[in-house]
Write a protein that holds these residues in place. Structure first.
Motif, mmCIF file in Angstrom:
data_model
loop_
_atom_site.group_PDB
_atom_site.id
_atom_site.type_symbol
_atom_site.label_atom_id
_atom_site.label_comp_id
_atom_site.label_asym_id
_atom_site.label_seq_id
_atom_site.Cartn_x
_atom_site.Cartn_y
_atom_site.Cartn_z
ATOM 1 N N THR A 24 42.285 36.052 37.538
ATOM 2 C CA THR A 24 42.831 35.347 38.686
ATOM 3 C C THR A 24 42.858 36.249 39.915
ATOM 4 O OG1 THR A 24 44.216 34.044 37.191
ATOM 5 C CG2 THR A 24 44.785 33.985 39.515
ATOM 6 N N GLY A 25 43.265 37.497 39.744
ATOM 7 C CA GLY A 25 43.261 38.440 40.862
ATOM 8 C C GLY A 25 41.865 38.652 41.415
ATOM 9 N N PHE A 26 40.889 38.785 40.523
ATOM 10 C CA PHE A 26 39.505 38.965 40.959
ATOM 11 C C PHE A 26 39.015 37.768 41.774
ATOM 12 C CE2 PHE A 26 35.009 37.995 40.098
ATOM 13 C CZ PHE A 26 34.408 39.098 40.695
ATOM 14 N N LEU A 27 39.353 36.568 41.335
ATOM 15 C CA LEU A 27 38.858 35.373 42.016
ATOM 16 C C LEU A 27 39.581 35.130 43.344
ATOM 17 C CD1 LEU A 27 38.388 33.098 38.895
ATOM 18 C CD2 LEU A 27 36.606 34.172 40.266
ATOM 19 N N PHE A 28 40.856 35.473 43.425
ATOM 20 C CA PHE A 28 41.543 35.397 44.721
ATOM 21 C C PHE A 28 40.961 36.422 45.689
ATOM 22 C CE2 PHE A 28 44.774 32.587 43.096
ATOM 23 C CZ PHE A 28 45.311 32.003 44.231
ATOM 24 N N VAL A 63 44.385 39.884 45.825
ATOM 25 C CA VAL A 63 44.308 40.278 44.420
ATOM 26 C C VAL A 63 45.710 40.378 43.813
ATOM 27 C CG1 VAL A 63 43.656 42.144 42.842
ATOM 28 C CG2 VAL A 63 42.102 41.474 44.693
ATOM 29 N N VAL A 64 46.629 40.982 44.553
ATOM 30 C CA VAL A 64 48.000 41.131 44.069
ATOM 31 C C VAL A 64 48.648 39.763 43.855
ATOM 32 C CG1 VAL A 64 50.321 41.899 44.708
ATOM 33 C CG2 VAL A 64 48.367 43.414 45.049
ATOM 34 N N TYR A 65 48.463 38.853 44.820
ATOM 35 C CA TYR A 65 49.043 37.518 44.670
ATOM 36 C C TYR A 65 48.456 36.816 43.439
ATOM 37 C CZ TYR A 65 50.082 32.622 45.332
ATOM 38 O OH TYR A 65 50.494 31.322 45.119
ATOM 39 N N GLY A 66 47.141 36.878 43.303
ATOM 40 C CA GLY A 66 46.502 36.212 42.175
ATOM 41 C C GLY A 66 46.915 36.798 40.836
ATOM 42 N N SER A 67 46.950 38.135 40.750
ATOM 43 C CA SER A 67 47.238 38.803 39.473
ATOM 44 C C SER A 67 48.709 38.759 39.104
ATOM 45 C CB SER A 67 46.787 40.265 39.538
ATOM 46 O OG SER A 67 45.393 40.365 39.666
ATOM 47 N N CYS A 68 49.575 39.036 40.066
ATOM 48 C CA CYS A 68 50.990 39.248 39.768
ATOM 49 C C CYS A 68 51.860 38.013 39.960
ATOM 50 C CB CYS A 68 51.534 40.382 40.642
ATOM 51 S SG CYS A 68 50.678 41.951 40.403
ATOM 52 N N VAL A 69 51.354 37.014 40.680
ATOM 53 C CA VAL A 69 52.167 35.828 40.944
ATOM 54 C C VAL A 69 51.516 34.580 40.341
ATOM 55 C CG1 VAL A 69 53.240 34.373 42.712
ATOM 56 C CG2 VAL A 69 53.064 36.850 43.060
ATOM 57 N N PHE A 70 50.351 34.213 40.863
ATOM 58 C CA PHE A 70 49.774 32.926 40.494
ATOM 59 C C PHE A 70 49.341 32.858 39.038
ATOM 60 C CE2 PHE A 70 46.298 29.834 40.138
ATOM 61 C CZ PHE A 70 46.963 28.706 40.585
ATOM 62 N N SER A 71 48.796 33.950 38.499
ATOM 63 C CA SER A 71 48.282 33.884 37.122
ATOM 64 C C SER A 71 49.395 33.585 36.124
ATOM 65 C CB SER A 71 47.576 35.191 36.749
ATOM 66 O OG SER A 71 48.499 36.258 36.616
ATOM 67 N N PHE A 72 50.561 34.188 36.298
ATOM 68 C CA PHE A 72 51.647 33.992 35.343
ATOM 69 C C PHE A 72 52.320 32.633 35.536
ATOM 70 C CE2 PHE A 72 51.162 38.601 35.694
ATOM 71 C CZ PHE A 72 51.004 38.929 34.358
ATOM 72 N N ILE A 73 52.524 32.243 36.791
ATOM 73 C CA ILE A 73 53.098 30.922 37.043
ATOM 74 C C ILE A 73 52.128 29.837 36.577
ATOM 75 C CG2 ILE A 73 53.853 29.306 38.828
ATOM 76 C CD1 ILE A 73 54.864 31.693 40.408
ATOM 77 N N GLY A 74 50.846 30.020 36.916
ATOM 78 C CA GLY A 74 49.837 29.031 36.539
ATOM 79 C C GLY A 74 49.722 28.870 35.032
ATOM 80 N N ASP A 75 49.774 29.983 34.303
ATOM 81 C CA ASP A 75 49.682 29.919 32.844
ATOM 82 C C ASP A 75 50.830 29.096 32.270
ATOM 83 O OD1 ASP A 75 48.625 30.929 30.205
ATOM 84 O OD2 ASP A 75 50.628 31.803 30.140
ATOM 85 N N LYS A 76 52.052 29.352 32.722
ATOM 86 C CA LYS A 76 53.214 28.596 32.250
ATOM 87 C C LYS A 76 53.111 27.127 32.650
ATOM 88 C CE LYS A 76 55.593 32.024 30.443
ATOM 89 N NZ LYS A 76 55.886 32.098 28.985
ATOM 90 N N TRP A 77 52.671 26.904 33.900
ATOM 91 C CA TRP A 77 52.628 25.537 34.420
ATOM 92 C C TRP A 77 51.653 24.673 33.632
ATOM 93 C CZ3 TRP A 77 55.318 22.122 36.721
ATOM 94 C CH2 TRP A 77 54.725 21.017 37.334
ATOM 95 N N TYR A 78 50.481 25.197 33.308
ATOM 96 C CA TYR A 78 49.494 24.395 32.582
ATOM 97 C C TYR A 78 49.915 24.138 31.144
ATOM 98 C CZ TYR A 78 46.472 24.432 36.582
ATOM 99 O OH TYR A 78 45.973 24.228 37.841
#
Length: 205
Positions: A24-28, A63-78
């Motif tokens: 996720t960080g890489f893609l952001f 990268v920080v937003y994608g890796s440290c924020v969105f990836s973990f929230i997104g994983d739980k959300w899905y």
């Protein structure tokens, strides 16, 4: 490409959280890279990096937003969305999947999207060390236009993703499509940043 996908699937089984965070960080970061390189005239603040008008810190913030924020929230959300099932006749699997996909997409777009969009701008403002008033202005200017753009892009894709893609791969599917979406977010955030710089000039030394 096949070998990369195989490695990704293997890492997803052995260490799913870290794998999703890195991907996720890489893609952001990729979205911001595209924004800066292919849309240079739309940029706001520019910083020279290795002699080029490229702000590496801006990419790292993505990268920080994608890796440290969105990836973990997104994983739980899905995983939460995957639990949504509507009553249906077991003889009609496709009908049941379609109904579940519509319900999940509705929840995703009416619950997460209105929250996730301001979350992005808020976190980016924090990482940019912007003043509170500047952050508030950014949220006010960007929330509704970005949400409307989101509703033009995501519902059709999410109907397929949330209904027919295995839950462990849904975040990857979102992230791959998100490269274009992240480019849009980066461009909008940078234009807003440029306007705020006019409103809040640097303090003279």
């Amino acid at each position: 490409m096949v070998s990369v996908l195989s490695i990704y699937k293997q890492r997803l089984r052995t260490n799913p959280k870290l794998t999703n965070a890195l991907m996720t960080g890489f893609l952001f970061g990729s979205g911001d890279f595209i924004a800066q390189v292919f849309f240079p005239d739309a940029q706001g603040e520019k910083v020279k990096t290795f002699g080029f008008d490229y702000d590496i810190n801006r990419t790292l913030r993505g990268v920080v937003y994608g890796s440290c924020v969105f990836s973990f929230i997104g994983d739980k959300w899905y995983k939460i969305l995957a639990r949504i099932h509507l009553p249906g006749d077991s003889r009609y699997a496709i009908v049941n999947k379609t109904k579940d996909a519509i319900a999940r997409t509705a929840v995703d777009q009416l619950v997460w999207a209105p929250v996730g969009i301001p979350l992005y701008y808020f976190v980016m403002s924090v990482l940019e060390a912007r003043p509170v008033e500047e952050t508030r202005q950014k949220l006010e200017e960007n929330w509704w236009p970005t949400l409307k753009a989101n509703w033009m892009v995501w519902p059709a894709f999410q109907l397929v993703n949330l209904g027919f893609v295995p839950v462990q791969h849904q975040l990857l599917g979102v992230n791959l499509i998100s490269i274009a979406w992240n480019t849009y977010l980066s461009l909008r955030n940078s234009r807003n940043l440029e306007r705020n710089m006019v409103h809040y000039p640097p303090v003279p030394e």
